[in-house]
Design an enzyme around this catalytic site. Structure first.
Site, mmCIF file in Angstrom:
data_model
loop_
_atom_site.group_PDB
_atom_site.id
_atom_site.type_symbol
_atom_site.label_atom_id
_atom_site.label_comp_id
_atom_site.label_asym_id
_atom_site.label_seq_id
_atom_site.Cartn_x
_atom_site.Cartn_y
_atom_site.Cartn_z
ATOM 1 N N TYR A 60 -20.227 -12.769 -43.107
ATOM 2 C CA TYR A 60 -19.639 -13.069 -44.415
ATOM 3 C C TYR A 60 -19.387 -11.792 -45.206
ATOM 4 O O TYR A 60 -19.833 -10.705 -44.828
ATOM 5 C CB TYR A 60 -20.565 -14.005 -45.210
ATOM 6 C CG TYR A 60 -21.797 -13.329 -45.789
ATOM 7 C CD1 TYR A 60 -22.862 -12.964 -44.980
ATOM 8 C CD2 TYR A 60 -21.871 -13.027 -47.152
ATOM 9 C CE1 TYR A 60 -23.979 -12.330 -45.512
ATOM 10 C CE2 TYR A 60 -22.989 -12.405 -47.691
ATOM 11 C CZ TYR A 60 -24.039 -12.058 -46.865
ATOM 12 O OH TYR A 60 -25.124 -11.427 -47.392
ATOM 13 N N ARG A 108 -15.335 -4.122 -43.104
ATOM 14 C CA ARG A 108 -16.709 -4.441 -42.700
ATOM 15 C C ARG A 108 -16.801 -5.858 -42.116
ATOM 16 O O ARG A 108 -17.582 -6.123 -41.202
ATOM 17 C CB ARG A 108 -17.666 -4.298 -43.901
ATOM 18 C CG ARG A 108 -19.141 -4.417 -43.509
ATOM 19 C CD ARG A 108 -20.075 -4.091 -44.648
ATOM 20 N NE ARG A 108 -19.948 -5.028 -45.759
ATOM 21 C CZ ARG A 108 -20.586 -4.906 -46.923
ATOM 22 N NH1 ARG A 108 -21.398 -3.885 -47.124
ATOM 23 N NH2 ARG A 108 -20.408 -5.790 -47.877
ATOM 24 N N ARG A 140 -24.008 -28.418 -29.609
ATOM 25 C CA ARG A 140 -25.057 -27.425 -29.809
ATOM 26 C C ARG A 140 -25.557 -26.839 -28.495
ATOM 27 O O ARG A 140 -26.008 -27.562 -27.608
ATOM 28 C CB ARG A 140 -26.235 -28.050 -30.572
ATOM 29 C CG ARG A 140 -27.289 -27.030 -30.965
ATOM 30 C CD ARG A 140 -28.444 -27.656 -31.748
ATOM 31 N NE ARG A 140 -29.372 -26.635 -32.195
ATOM 32 C CZ ARG A 140 -30.304 -26.071 -31.433
ATOM 33 N NH1 ARG A 140 -30.426 -26.452 -30.173
ATOM 34 N NH2 ARG A 140 -31.094 -25.133 -31.904
ATOM 35 N N HIS A 154 -27.096 -22.682 -27.215
ATOM 36 C CA HIS A 154 -27.243 -21.272 -27.583
ATOM 37 C C HIS A 154 -26.124 -20.413 -27.005
ATOM 38 O O HIS A 154 -25.673 -19.454 -27.614
ATOM 39 C CB HIS A 154 -28.602 -20.729 -27.097
ATOM 40 C CG HIS A 154 -29.763 -21.203 -27.918
ATOM 41 N ND1 HIS A 154 -29.982 -22.529 -28.199
ATOM 42 C CD2 HIS A 154 -30.765 -20.532 -28.514
ATOM 43 C CE1 HIS A 154 -31.076 -22.652 -28.939
ATOM 44 N NE2 HIS A 154 -31.572 -21.448 -29.154
ATOM 45 N N LYS A 157 -23.444 -7.880 -41.380
ATOM 46 C CA LYS A 157 -23.562 -8.783 -42.527
ATOM 47 C C LYS A 157 -23.520 -10.214 -42.011
ATOM 48 O O LYS A 157 -22.506 -10.913 -42.102
ATOM 49 C CB LYS A 157 -22.453 -8.502 -43.548
ATOM 50 C CG LYS A 157 -22.802 -8.980 -44.957
ATOM 51 C CD LYS A 157 -21.930 -8.301 -45.994
ATOM 52 C CE LYS A 157 -22.069 -8.899 -47.370
ATOM 53 N NZ LYS A 157 -23.406 -8.864 -47.954
ATOM 54 N N GLU A 179 -33.977 -0.765 -47.841
ATOM 55 C CA GLU A 179 -33.013 -1.181 -48.871
ATOM 56 C C GLU A 179 -33.597 -2.349 -49.645
ATOM 57 O O GLU A 179 -34.738 -2.738 -49.411
ATOM 58 C CB GLU A 179 -31.671 -1.560 -48.215
ATOM 59 C CG GLU A 179 -31.791 -2.723 -47.244
ATOM 60 C CD GLU A 179 -30.470 -3.100 -46.579
ATOM 61 O OE1 GLU A 179 -29.400 -2.811 -47.128
ATOM 62 O OE2 GLU A 179 -30.530 -3.724 -45.496
ATOM 63 N N LEU A 189 -27.788 -2.432 -44.379
ATOM 64 C CA LEU A 189 -26.367 -2.748 -44.508
ATOM 65 C C LEU A 189 -25.721 -1.585 -45.269
ATOM 66 O O LEU A 189 -26.205 -1.195 -46.339
ATOM 67 C CB LEU A 189 -26.166 -4.047 -45.295
ATOM 68 C CG LEU A 189 -24.698 -4.443 -45.394
ATOM 69 C CD1 LEU A 189 -24.221 -5.043 -44.075
ATOM 70 C CD2 LEU A 189 -24.457 -5.424 -46.530
HETATM 71 N N1 PMP Z 1 -27.944 -4.609 -48.467
HETATM 72 C C1 PMP Z 1 -28.061 -5.947 -48.323
HETATM 73 C C2 PMP Z 1 -29.136 -6.492 -47.448
HETATM 74 C C3 PMP Z 1 -27.161 -6.801 -49.007
HETATM 75 O O1 PMP Z 1 -27.256 -8.125 -48.854
HETATM 76 C C4 PMP Z 1 -26.185 -6.232 -49.859
HETATM 77 C C5 PMP Z 1 -25.258 -7.103 -50.656
HETATM 78 N N2 PMP Z 1 -24.493 -7.937 -49.860
HETATM 79 C C6 PMP Z 1 -26.103 -4.842 -49.965
HETATM 80 C C7 PMP Z 1 -27.006 -4.055 -49.258
HETATM 81 C C8 PMP Z 1 -25.066 -4.190 -50.847
HETATM 82 O O2 PMP Z 1 -23.802 -4.240 -50.238
HETATM 83 P P1 PMP Z 1 -22.460 -4.206 -51.115
HETATM 84 O O3 PMP Z 1 -22.518 -2.997 -51.972
HETATM 85 O O4 PMP Z 1 -21.380 -4.135 -50.087
HETATM 86 O O5 PMP Z 1 -22.437 -5.470 -51.909
#
Ligand code: PMP
Length: 282
Positions: A31, A50, A98, A100, A145, A177, A201
């Protein structure tokens, strides 16, 4: 209000998802959340880039050209008259009995998207927020993501129950993060954040910030830092599409610096606002 299902824009009440959609059953999909300022997608290119990259990493073929997706999202924004808000878009591997094992080629990925109005969190941006520290119990492909957000949800819920805005995660004492944001410290005028490896991410806001720091000669280091560094930092902030550059003024109940947003954090906020204001006008 209109939504997108595959290549169609329709009323939300008409949208239907199969109960065996793999996104629903397995979280088998990816997403994006893209910010809209004054009716215009901010860093739409980077987000779509992305999106394709996340899909590729889990071997889903996006059944659209980038330009088509762009047009679809822009149409949706116009139809719903979004001013300041966001677009949520997701792609699952599709609906199939369903199992895997991936379905065959006759199963096509399912795209959905909707918009909403989102105000800038001006009060929090001005005063800063509280955060707590939590164990990073996620898998080792946090660069994707993906729809699988359970560990993130558990961390965010724990933070909320502590009266905190965000949980800042660490693996064995190294800060990765936030549960839905990237995390940074400022020490002696230098900014540090975890490098863009498989453990985080690579936020689009993070990428914008790195560029802004380069352009303004602000020392920026993509270097992991410890929980101790975090606790002793002059300033802490987190970034995301909807949080922008969010000052963290309290960590695990203790004030950071003088308990007010730091000087460099404020400067980055100004640069960030200038950035999206200039894109709006362009
Ligand atoms: N890390 C994680 C785990 C996130 O979920 C997000 C937000 N989606 C971010 C970092 C920040 O990413 P962005 O600046 O692209 O929103």
């Amino acid at each position: 209000v209109k939504v997108i299902v595959n290549d169609k824009i329709m009323d939300r009440s008409e949208a239907a998802i199969d109960i065996e959609d793999r996104g629903y059953q397995f979280g088998d999909g990816v997403y994006e959340v893209i910010r809209v300022y004054d009716g215009v997608l901010f860093t739409g290119d980077e987000h779509l880039e992305r999106f394709y990259s996340s899909a590729e990493k889990i071997k889903i073929n996006v059944p659209f050209q980038k330009e088509e997706l762009f047009d679809l999202m822009n149409q949706l924004i116009q139809e719903n008259k979004v001013k300041d808000g966001s677009v949520y878009m997701q792609l699952t591997r599709g609906a199939s009995p369903r199992n895997h094992v991936f379905p065959g080629k006759d199963t096509t990925p399912v795209l959905t998207a909707y918009t909403k109005e989102v105000a800038r969190p001006v009060e929090s941006l001005e005063n800063g927020v509280a955060a707590m520290v939590a164990d990073d119990i996620r898998w080792l492909r946090c660069d994707i993501k993906s729809l699988n957000l359970l560990p993130n949800l558990l961390a965010k819920q724990a933070a909320t129950e502590q009266g905190c805005y965000e949980a800042i995660l660490h693996r064995d004492g190294l800060v990765t993060e936030g549960s839905s944001s990237n995390a940074y410290i400022v020490v002696d005028g230098k900014i540090k954040t975890h490098p863009a490896t498989n453990l985080i991410l690579n936020g689009i806001t993070r990428q914008v910030l790195i560029r802004l720091c380069e352009q303004n000669n602000i020392p920026f280091f993509e270097e992991a830092f410890t929980l101790e560094d975090l606790r002793n930092a002059d300033e802490i902030f987190v970034t995301s599409t909807t949080s922008e550059v969010m000052p963290v003024v309290k960590l695990d109940g203790k004030e950071i610096g003088n308990g007010k947003p730091g000087e460099l954090t404020r400067k980055l906020q100004v640069l960030f606002v200038e950035e999206f204001e200039s894109v709006k006008k362009a």
